[in-house]
Design an enzyme around this catalytic site. Structure first.
Site, PDB file in Angstrom:
ATOM      1  N   SER A 141       0.850  -1.191   0.000  1.00 28.08           N
ATOM      2  CA  SER A 141       0.000   0.000   0.000  1.00 28.08           C
ATOM      3  C   SER A 141       0.883   1.238   0.000  1.00 28.08           C
ATOM      4  CB  SER A 141      -0.898  -0.010   1.243  1.00 28.08           C
ATOM      5  OG  SER A 141      -1.753   1.111   1.232  1.00 28.08           O
ATOM      6  N   LYS A 167      -0.923  -0.778  -4.516  1.00 31.79           N
ATOM      7  CA  LYS A 167      -2.181  -0.106  -4.155  1.00 31.79           C
ATOM      8  C   LYS A 167      -1.843   1.348  -3.860  1.00 31.79           C
ATOM      9  CE  LYS A 167      -4.871  -0.161   0.127  1.00 31.79           C
ATOM     10  NZ  LYS A 167      -5.630  -1.045   1.061  1.00 31.79           N
ATOM     11  N   LYS A 169      -3.111   4.976  -2.440  1.00 30.36           N
ATOM     12  CA  LYS A 169      -4.106   5.745  -1.711  1.00 30.36           C
ATOM     13  C   LYS A 169      -4.508   6.936  -2.578  1.00 30.36           C
ATOM     14  CE  LYS A 169      -4.325   3.504   2.174  1.00 30.36           C
ATOM     15  NZ  LYS A 169      -5.583   2.904   2.662  1.00 30.36           N
ATOM     16  N   GLU A 220     -11.145   0.653  -4.023  1.00 30.65           N
ATOM     17  CA  GLU A 220     -11.485   0.243  -2.653  1.00 30.65           C
ATOM     18  C   GLU A 220     -12.170   1.381  -1.903  1.00 30.65           C
ATOM     19  OE1 GLU A 220      -8.012  -1.249  -0.693  1.00 30.65           O
ATOM     20  OE2 GLU A 220      -8.957  -1.342   1.265  1.00 30.65           O
ATOM     21  N   ASP A 245     -14.096  -2.218   2.150  1.00 29.63           N
ATOM     22  CA  ASP A 245     -13.206  -2.403   3.301  1.00 29.63           C
ATOM     23  C   ASP A 245     -14.000  -1.988   4.541  1.00 29.63           C
ATOM     24  OD1 ASP A 245      -9.878  -0.990   4.121  1.00 29.63           O
ATOM     25  OD2 ASP A 245     -11.366  -1.979   5.354  1.00 29.63           O
ATOM     26  N   GLY A 297      -4.621  -4.848   5.489  1.00 30.60           N
ATOM     27  CA  GLY A 297      -3.635  -4.629   6.544  1.00 30.60           C
ATOM     28  C   GLY A 297      -3.938  -3.389   7.355  1.00 30.60           C
TER      29      GLY A 297
HETATM   30  C1  LIG Z   1      -3.390   3.618   8.542  1.00 31.23           C
HETATM   31  S1  LIG Z   1      -4.352   3.131   7.160  1.00 31.23           S
HETATM   32  C2  LIG Z   1      -4.886   1.542   7.567  1.00 31.23           C
HETATM   33  C3  LIG Z   1      -6.033   1.149   6.643  1.00 31.23           C
HETATM   34  C4  LIG Z   1      -5.583   0.916   5.215  1.00 31.23           C
HETATM   35  N1  LIG Z   1      -4.540  -0.100   5.164  1.00 31.23           N
HETATM   36  C5  LIG Z   1      -3.646  -0.131   4.153  1.00 31.23           C
HETATM   37  O1  LIG Z   1      -3.589   0.699   3.273  1.00 31.23           O
HETATM   38  C6  LIG Z   1      -2.636  -1.247   4.203  1.00 31.23           C
HETATM   39  C7  LIG Z   1      -1.647  -1.014   5.294  1.00 31.23           C
HETATM   40  C8  LIG Z   1      -0.767  -2.255   5.493  1.00 31.23           C
HETATM   41  O2  LIG Z   1      -0.136  -2.674   4.514  1.00 31.23           O
HETATM   42  O3  LIG Z   1      -0.774  -2.784   6.608  1.00 31.23           O
HETATM   43  C9  LIG Z   1      -6.768   0.503   4.334  1.00 31.23           C
HETATM   44  O4  LIG Z   1      -7.773   1.243   4.362  1.00 31.23           O
HETATM   45  O5  LIG Z   1      -6.733  -0.496   3.625  1.00 31.23           O
HETATM   46 MG   LIG Z   2      -8.749   0.167   2.709  1.00 28.54          MG
END
Ligand SMILES: CSCC[C@@H](NC(=O)CCC(=O)O)C(=O)O
Ligand SMILES: [Mg+2]
Length: 374
Positions: A141, A167, A169, A220, A245, A297
């Site tokens: 991510s 991925k 954001k 997502e 999610d 995650g």
């Molecule tokens: C601090 S953001 C945590 C939530 C986010 N998690 C990730 O982007 C993956 C983070 C990881 O690789 O643990 C999501 O919305 O999917």
């Molecule tokens: Mg997410």
């Protein structure tokens, strides 16, 4: 299984670099760890709640409080002792069901008790959950960056490290341009998806439909977590599959989202849904409806990462999860670090989680401990 008590521990883990999402920037994690002590073994649980109620309503202090005041007393009650002695971790969700919400606290308690139970009988998390692989593809991510060149440099490093999926954001003002730049620089073959963390509304549908030209695996959680009908309407206007999610907090909400056409893919996070046993129920439900799932995650330490790798090895987890190497977030993990090898993370095979915190490393990051006798 006789539960002697549970240790609540808070650890402070600095991130190797700031991780920016549509709801804020993380520079460190304030993590609540549980250690369940039974007559036969000790088990570990990681509560994935962030320090602030910005991803969900839960936050670390609230989960410690609800565990201390309601959840642990219920597990330590005569009814709780008897149920856990009889059924082990399988009894936890039912015992805690009367207490509304706080799924991340419930998940951590169940996880610690399940880990102790499995270590005592020499059974791995993967074996217990139904893993069919000994390694899982590793996705990564990538946060929102200040500039596109900085983003491209980060993505390039992750691809060089062998990550199987990228991925990104996104948020309003940081979506089409960075996605187009990644496609332009790294080509059409790179498995690519985006995560909005609820940052858009249905009024953005026409704008979000422009993502269709980039052949993404999924988009997502574009809309608010409770806007299931909005996601169903958006799904009818996008070619890119919708993945939920934050909206999916149980098998029940997963069934509703699937039935309403609100998602074609589900990101399963055991902490968000109340535990690994509920996560498996969602996996089974999704498989029955032909809905692909992958393991999300929450910047877990090696404790949560080990359990997520085991879950991600179930047959319905057909898309790479956010199970990156420990070094993606932490300079030093509290367990032996997870490393990426040929684009995969190995599923631990030892009893229970198969990993244990390294005492001196754990002490270095510990900010408080509290023993709750049962
Ligand atoms: C601090 S953001 C945590 C939530 C986010 N998690 C990730 O982007 C993956 C983070 C990881 O690789 O643990 C999501 O919305 O999917
Ligand atoms: Mg997410």
């Amino acid at each position: 299984m006789k539960l002697r008590g549970i240790e609540m521990r808070r650890i402070s883990m600095p991130l190797v670099s700031p991780f920016r999402t549509s709801f804020g920037t993380q520079t460190g994690r304030d993590i609540l760890l549980l250690k369940a002590v039974t007559d036969d073994a000790e088990g570990w649980g990681e509560c994935v709640a962030l320090a602030d109620p910005l991803y969900s309503s839960e936050y670390a202090d609230s989960q410690a409080d609800v565990l201390r005041r309601w959840l642990f007393p219920k597990l330590a009650s005569p009814e709780g002792r008897e149920a856990i002695a009889r059924s082990g971790a399988a009894a936890v969700a039912g015992l805690l069901h009367p207490f509304k919400g706080h799924r991340m606290a419930k998940a951590a308690a169940e996880m610690a008790i399940l880990d102790a139970e499995l270590r005592a009988i020499g059974r791995s998390f993967g074996r217990e959950l139904g893993a069919v692989a000994d390694r899982v593809p590793s996705g990564v991510s990538v946060g929102i960056h200040d500039t596109v060149p900085q983003l491209l440099a980060a993505v390039g490093e992750y691809l060089d490290a062998g990550y199987a999926r990228i991925k990104l954001k996104i948020e309003p003002g940081w979506d089409l341009v960075p996605v187009a730049a990644v496609r332009e620089r790294f080509g059409a073959e790179v498995p690519l998806q985006v995560d909005a963390n609820t940052a858009y509304t249905l009024r953005d549908a026409r704008h979000l439909a422009k993502l269709d030209e980039f052949d993404l695996l999924l988009i997502e959680q574009p809309l608010e977590e409770e806007d299931v009908l909005g996601h169903a309407a958006l799904a009818r206007r996008l070619a890119t599959p919708i993945c939920l999610d934050e909206s999916i907090v149980s098998a029940q909400t997963a069934a509703a989202a699937i039935a309403l056409g609100a998602c074609q893919i589900i990101n399963i996070k055991p902490g968000r849904v109340g535990g690994y046993l509920e996560a498996r129920r969602i996996h089974d439900l999704a498989a029955a409806h032909g809905v692909a799932v992958w393991c999300g995650g929450m910047l877990e330490t090696g404790i949560g990462r080990a359990a997520n790798a085991a879950l991600a090895a179930l047959p319905g987890f057909t898309l790479p999860g956010d199970i990156s190497a420990s070094g993606r977030f932490y300079r030093t993990d509290i367990t032996e670090p997870f490393v990426i090898k040929d684009g995969h993370i190995a599923v631990p095979t030892g009893p229970g989680l198969g990993v244990t915190p390294i005492p001196e490393l754990l002490d270095t990051v510990t900010t408080s401990t509290e023993w709750i006798a049962f």
